[in-house]
Design an enzyme around this catalytic site. Structure first.
Site, PDB file in Angstrom:
ATOM      1  N   CYS A 134      32.642  96.279  69.789  1.00 44.08           N
ATOM      2  CA  CYS A 134      34.052  96.401  69.437  1.00 44.08           C
ATOM      3  C   CYS A 134      34.294  95.961  67.994  1.00 44.08           C
ATOM      4  O   CYS A 134      34.390  94.767  67.714  1.00 44.08           O
ATOM      5  CB  CYS A 134      34.904  95.579  70.403  1.00 44.08           C
ATOM      6  SG  CYS A 134      36.655  95.650  70.011  1.00 44.08           S
ATOM      7  N   CYS A 137      37.508  94.030  67.400  1.00 47.20           N
ATOM      8  CA  CYS A 137      37.489  92.642  67.856  1.00 47.20           C
ATOM      9  C   CYS A 137      36.685  91.757  66.908  1.00 47.20           C
ATOM     10  O   CYS A 137      37.092  90.643  66.602  1.00 47.20           O
ATOM     11  CB  CYS A 137      36.828  92.517  69.236  1.00 47.20           C
ATOM     12  SG  CYS A 137      37.219  93.784  70.411  1.00 47.20           S
ATOM     13  N   ASP A 138      35.528  92.230  66.496  1.00 44.70           N
ATOM     14  CA  ASP A 138      34.554  91.324  65.878  1.00 44.70           C
ATOM     15  C   ASP A 138      34.241  91.606  64.408  1.00 44.70           C
ATOM     16  O   ASP A 138      33.500  90.838  63.789  1.00 44.70           O
ATOM     17  CB  ASP A 138      33.239  91.375  66.689  1.00 44.70           C
ATOM     18  CG  ASP A 138      33.448  90.913  68.126  1.00 44.70           C
ATOM     19  OD1 ASP A 138      34.278  90.008  68.335  1.00 44.70           O
ATOM     20  OD2 ASP A 138      32.803  91.459  69.035  1.00 44.70           O
TER      21      ASP A 138
END
Ligand code: NAP
Length: 315
Positions: A134, A137-138
């Site tokens: 992701c 997300c990261d």
């Protein structure tokens, strides 16, 4: 005799747990079947910085744990079980689960989508330690670092382009020489000065298992057979997702890629007609946004619809 529940929720990620909070608060005493990946994709990520209400961010597993406690506080119950098969032709619906048969007046499907992984042991060992599926997300954790993205479709292009905001260099690794991404996305990636495309390349090993952080990848050129090491700090998988909906085939409409089709946000259909009492939310019906907050939002909608259905079909 099989117990009949007002609401059974399949899946315990963000969508399922939000549905559980709402239905529990509405005194529907929901049963959550936690599924194969309890906590869903958030339980596999680290810091979540874009979930509103957490100005300093919150660890994905902690966020999930909080949601679970919140649902339990209002009376939701949880079972570590998954669905084998379901019969939606009779009402209450019959669910055959790994914990036995359950009967449900409403069913909220929040079974999610699972990221595809390469499946090699070193990759699995480093998930959350530099290996991620992701970028949204990261990506932030790789500011100024060199990273790689795997895949040759639109997801991989999108991730690679997005990650150039943070990473100093993104190498896009694809197993073939032909990319299946749309022309426009591919052209953007090719034109970007910080993206390097490398075709005919597979990952043999992710390096850094002992150090518990990604140090590089050992690559093999599938045409020449030569191997080399690419030093990177992060590896992002962009090889697609699989919606967890195969058990509904033939009972509710799925699209060509297996995602549940919905109308009116969360209503499921069969041959285009609404299946009363069965709702779908989160990534199992969302191929577009796939965010924790959108999953939570649709979980809330599914819960409100389930409540409304039960009111209208008083038992
Ligand atoms: P996809 O189109 O199925 O592409 C997956 C890619 O991963 C393919 O290039 C595939 O290689 C590769 N792959 C699959 N398994 C692999 C493995 N085990 N090892 C190495 N490589 C592997 O999936 P997607 O990119 O997620 O796209 C899904 C759908 O969403 C598409 O319709 C896409 O257009 C759409 N989408 C659109 C956008 C956008 O327009 N902004 C963004 C994201 C997704 P092969 O090519 O060799 O099979």
């Amino acid at each position: 005799m099989t117990e009949t529940r007002d609401t059974v929720i399949l899946g315990s990620g963000c969508a399922g747990l939000t549905a559980a909070i709402y239905t529990a608060r509405a005194s529907l005493n929901p049963l959550v079947l936690e599924g194969h990946e309890p906590g869903g994709q958030l339980s596999m990520t680290t810091l979540v910085e874009n979930f509103p209400g957490w100005p300093e961010g919150i660890q994905g597993p902690e966020l999930i744990d909080n949601m679970k406690k919140q649902a339990a506080r209002f009376g939701a119950t949880f079972q570590l079980a998954h669905l084998h098969s379901v019969d939606l032709n009779i009402h209450p619906f019959k669910l055959h689960t790994s914990a036995g048969e359950i009967s449900a007046r409403t069913l909220i499907v929040a079974s999610g989508a699972s990221a595809r992984w390469l499946g090699i042991p070193s990759e699995q060992a480093l998930i959350g330690h530099g290996v991620s599926s992701c970028a949204t997300c990261d990506g932030f954790f790789f500011r100024g670092k060199e990273i790689a993205v795997v895949g040759g479709g639109d997801s991989a292009m999108e991730e690679a382009l997005f990650l150039t905001r943070f990473a100093s260099k993104v190498t896009l690794l694809h197993r073939r020489s032909q990319f299946r991404a749309s022309k426009i996305m591919l052209e953007r990636a090719i034109a970007h000065p910080n993206i390097e495309l490398r075709g005919n390349t597979i990952i043999e090993e992710v390096l850094g298992v002992d150090e518990k952080e990604v140090k590089g990848v050992r690559l093999r050129d599938v045409v020449t057979g030569t191997e080399d090491v690419l030093p990177i700090s992060g590896l992002f998988l962009g090889i697609g997702h699989e919606p967890n909906a195969t058990m509904f085939k033939g009972q509710i409409d799925l699209d060509n890629d297996g995602y549940i089709r919905t109308t009116g946000n969360v209503m499921t259909t069969l041959d285009g007609k609404i299946v009363p009492g069965v709702f779908a939310c989160g990534d199992v019906q969302d191929r577009r946004y796939r965010q924790a907050i959108t999953a939570a939002g649709s979980g809330c909608m599914a819960a409100l619809e389930a409540e409304k259905f039960l009111e209208e079909h008083a038992h």
